[in-house]
Design a protein around this motif. Structure first.
Motif, PDB file in Angstrom:
ATOM      1  N   LEU A  70       6.233  36.461   1.629  1.00  0.00           N
ATOM      2  CA  LEU A  70       5.441  36.573   0.768  1.00  0.00           C
ATOM      3  C   LEU A  70       5.279  34.729   0.855  1.00  0.00           C
ATOM      4  CD1 LEU A  70       8.162  36.680  -2.293  1.00  0.00           C
ATOM      5  CD2 LEU A  70       5.796  38.048  -1.521  1.00  0.00           C
ATOM      6  N   LEU A  71       5.837  33.777   1.668  1.00  0.00           N
ATOM      7  CA  LEU A  71       5.395  32.283   1.734  1.00  0.00           C
ATOM      8  C   LEU A  71       3.839  31.898   3.079  1.00  0.00           C
ATOM      9  CD1 LEU A  71       6.002  29.086   1.533  1.00  0.00           C
ATOM     10  CD2 LEU A  71       7.639  29.707   3.312  1.00  0.00           C
ATOM     11  N   LEU A  72       4.572  32.605   3.691  1.00  0.00           N
ATOM     12  CA  LEU A  72       4.183  32.580   5.626  1.00  0.00           C
ATOM     13  C   LEU A  72       2.388  33.266   5.225  1.00  0.00           C
ATOM     14  CD1 LEU A  72       6.239  32.761   8.042  1.00  0.00           C
ATOM     15  CD2 LEU A  72       6.009  31.362   7.175  1.00  0.00           C
ATOM     16  N   PRO A  73       1.880  34.342   4.230  1.00  0.00           N
ATOM     17  CA  PRO A  73       1.072  34.889   4.140  1.00  0.00           C
ATOM     18  C   PRO A  73      -0.219  34.003   2.632  1.00  0.00           C
ATOM     19  CG  PRO A  73       1.954  36.805   3.392  1.00  0.00           C
ATOM     20  CD  PRO A  73       2.662  35.555   3.825  1.00  0.00           C
ATOM     21  N   SER A  74       0.960  33.095   1.774  1.00  0.00           N
ATOM     22  CA  SER A  74       0.329  32.666   1.195  1.00  0.00           C
ATOM     23  C   SER A  74       0.294  30.695   1.552  1.00  0.00           C
ATOM     24  CB  SER A  74       1.710  31.456  -0.060  1.00  0.00           C
ATOM     25  OG  SER A  74       1.479  33.040  -0.964  1.00  0.00           O
ATOM     26  N   VAL A  75       0.709  30.227   2.701  1.00  0.00           N
ATOM     27  CA  VAL A  75       0.106  29.478   2.824  1.00  0.00           C
ATOM     28  C   VAL A  75      -0.832  28.734   3.690  1.00  0.00           C
ATOM     29  CG1 VAL A  75       0.832  27.564   4.926  1.00  0.00           C
ATOM     30  CG2 VAL A  75       2.819  28.149   3.142  1.00  0.00           C
ATOM     31  N   TYR A  76      -0.708  30.265   4.561  1.00  0.00           N
ATOM     32  CA  TYR A  76      -2.144  30.050   5.792  1.00  0.00           C
ATOM     33  C   TYR A  76      -3.247  31.627   4.617  1.00  0.00           C
ATOM     34  CZ  TYR A  76      -5.686  32.612   8.693  1.00  0.00           C
ATOM     35  OH  TYR A  76      -6.512  32.745   9.275  1.00  0.00           O
ATOM     36  N   LEU A  77      -3.272  31.410   4.135  1.00  0.00           N
ATOM     37  CA  LEU A  77      -4.158  31.433   2.785  1.00  0.00           C
ATOM     38  C   LEU A  77      -5.262  30.362   2.170  1.00  0.00           C
ATOM     39  CD1 LEU A  77      -4.112  35.017   0.981  1.00  0.00           C
ATOM     40  CD2 LEU A  77      -5.693  33.756   2.966  1.00  0.00           C
ATOM     41  N   LEU A  78      -3.838  29.570   1.073  1.00  0.00           N
ATOM     42  CA  LEU A  78      -3.893  28.354   1.446  1.00  0.00           C
ATOM     43  C   LEU A  78      -5.100  28.027   2.307  1.00  0.00           C
ATOM     44  CD1 LEU A  78      -3.609  26.468  -0.865  1.00  0.00           C
ATOM     45  CD2 LEU A  78      -1.336  25.592  -0.197  1.00  0.00           C
ATOM     46  N   ALA A  79      -4.075  26.739   3.907  1.00  0.00           N
ATOM     47  CA  ALA A  79      -5.043  26.852   4.625  1.00  0.00           C
ATOM     48  C   ALA A  79      -6.201  27.400   5.023  1.00  0.00           C
ATOM     49  CB  ALA A  79      -3.788  26.868   6.197  1.00  0.00           C
ATOM     50  N   ARG A  80      -6.368  28.177   4.637  1.00  0.00           N
ATOM     51  CA  ARG A  80      -8.048  28.682   5.046  1.00  0.00           C
ATOM     52  C   ARG A  80      -8.971  28.083   3.607  1.00  0.00           C
ATOM     53  NH1 ARG A  80      -8.485  35.023   6.356  1.00  0.00           N
ATOM     54  NH2 ARG A  80     -11.183  34.684   5.433  1.00  0.00           N
ATOM     55  N   ARG A  81      -8.145  28.930   3.304  1.00  0.00           N
ATOM     56  CA  ARG A  81      -9.019  27.919   1.237  1.00  0.00           C
ATOM     57  C   ARG A  81      -9.566  26.477   1.366  1.00  0.00           C
ATOM     58  NH1 ARG A  81     -11.560  27.718  -3.228  1.00  0.00           N
ATOM     59  NH2 ARG A  81     -10.800  27.667  -4.677  1.00  0.00           N
ATOM     60  N   PHE A  82      -8.411  25.811   2.210  1.00  0.00           N
ATOM     61  CA  PHE A  82      -8.891  24.503   2.896  1.00  0.00           C
ATOM     62  C   PHE A  82      -9.689  23.536   3.750  1.00  0.00           C
ATOM     63  CE2 PHE A  82      -6.180  23.820  -0.560  1.00  0.00           C
ATOM     64  CZ  PHE A  82      -7.081  23.195  -2.005  1.00  0.00           C
ATOM     65  N   ASP A  83     -10.699  25.292   4.478  1.00  0.00           N
ATOM     66  CA  ASP A  83     -11.084  25.305   5.793  1.00  0.00           C
ATOM     67  C   ASP A  83     -10.281  24.681   6.904  1.00  0.00           C
ATOM     68  OD1 ASP A  83     -13.061  25.973   7.252  1.00  0.00           O
ATOM     69  OD2 ASP A  83     -14.026  24.624   7.373  1.00  0.00           O
ATOM     70  N   ARG A  84      -8.728  24.722   6.827  1.00  0.00           N
ATOM     71  CA  ARG A  84      -7.935  24.431   7.948  1.00  0.00           C
ATOM     72  C   ARG A  84      -6.948  25.318   8.720  1.00  0.00           C
ATOM     73  NH1 ARG A  84     -10.724  20.110   8.761  1.00  0.00           N
ATOM     74  NH2 ARG A  84     -10.025  18.424   7.204  1.00  0.00           N
ATOM     75  N   PRO A  85      -7.464  26.760   8.924  1.00  0.00           N
ATOM     76  CA  PRO A  85      -6.403  27.842   9.520  1.00  0.00           C
ATOM     77  C   PRO A  85      -5.590  27.731  10.855  1.00  0.00           C
ATOM     78  CG  PRO A  85      -9.143  28.525   9.661  1.00  0.00           C
ATOM     79  CD  PRO A  85      -9.098  26.783   9.521  1.00  0.00           C
ATOM     80  N   ASP A  86      -5.538  26.480  11.210  1.00  0.00           N
ATOM     81  CA  ASP A  86      -5.137  26.188  12.075  1.00  0.00           C
ATOM     82  C   ASP A  86      -4.015  25.690  12.255  1.00  0.00           C
ATOM     83  OD1 ASP A  86      -6.815  27.206  13.911  1.00  0.00           O
ATOM     84  OD2 ASP A  86      -7.200  25.069  15.531  1.00  0.00           O
ATOM     85  N   ALA A  87      -4.163  24.635  10.817  1.00  0.00           N
ATOM     86  CA  ALA A  87      -2.941  24.175  10.570  1.00  0.00           C
ATOM     87  C   ALA A  87      -1.922  25.417   9.218  1.00  0.00           C
ATOM     88  CB  ALA A  87      -2.898  23.037   9.149  1.00  0.00           C
ATOM     89  N   GLY A  88      -2.469  26.837   8.817  1.00  0.00           N
ATOM     90  CA  GLY A  88      -1.213  27.604   8.544  1.00  0.00           C
ATOM     91  C   GLY A  88      -1.239  28.221   9.259  1.00  0.00           C
TER      92      GLY A  88
END
Length: 185
Positions: A70-88
């Motif tokens: 649950l957590l990891l896809p959420s973190v990745y999607l949140l990072a993508r939303r802020f245009d930071r997919p590498d951080a996710g």
């Protein structure tokens, strides 16, 4: 595993992947996300188990693959939303490497799956774990055996690789600390 062992494994995995996939060293913000991801399970589980006695052990809730799912896809999607997919991606690498590094070496050597139950908590109880009277007591009571020395050696190797990579994240943290100290002064 100690925090520096988790961080070392995460950084080495991420740095190698960056060079193999992009032929570039890691960047600052992803390295900070990686560091947080590599410590995240213990930052939640240890205090809630050892200090507040809410969880039944120091490797339960955020060490579970169910929470990770649950957590990891959420973190990745949140990072993508802020245009930071590498951080996710970096957070995910840190978190997953933490879970894998928490598998005891003797569980692998003896194929003892009973020591892996923390990965499927709460379906199975966590493995027997020495009780600790708080975080500080856990650190003060721990002794250095071959496994701890190996982690320290790995941390030194990771520190050298991080230095060779240009010390990504250090400038970002320094600037942030400077801004915070100026605001509080």
């Amino acid at each position: 595993m100690w925090p520096w062992g988790h961080l070392a494994i995460a950084y080495l995995c991420y740095s190698i992947a960056r060079y193999r996939l992009r032929d570039r060293p890691p960047r600052a913000l992803p390295v900070i996300a990686l560091a947080i991801g590599s410590q995240f399970p213990d930052l939640i589980d240890k205090p809630f188990a050892w200090s507040f006695e809410i969880l039944p052990g120091g490797r339960t809730l955020t060490h579970s693959v169910f929470v990770a799912a649950l957590l990891l896809p959420s973190v990745y999607l949140l990072a993508r939303r802020f245009d930071r997919p590498d951080a996710g991606v970096a957070f995910v690498v840190g978190h997953v490497s933490h879970l894998l590094a928490d598998i005891p070496p003797n569980a692998i050597l003896t194929a003892d799956a009973s020591q892996l139950t923390f990965l499927v908590w709460p379906l199975l109880p966590p493995p027997p774990y020495e009780e600790v009277d708080g975080i500080l007591a856990g650190f003060l009571r721990y002794s250095m055996g071959w496994y701890e020395w190996a982690q320290l050696g790995l941390a030194l190797v990771a520190l050298l690789v991080w230095y060779r990579d240009g010390r990504p994240g250090l400038g970002y943290v320094r600037r942030s600390v400077t801004i915070i100290t100026r605001k509080t002064a």
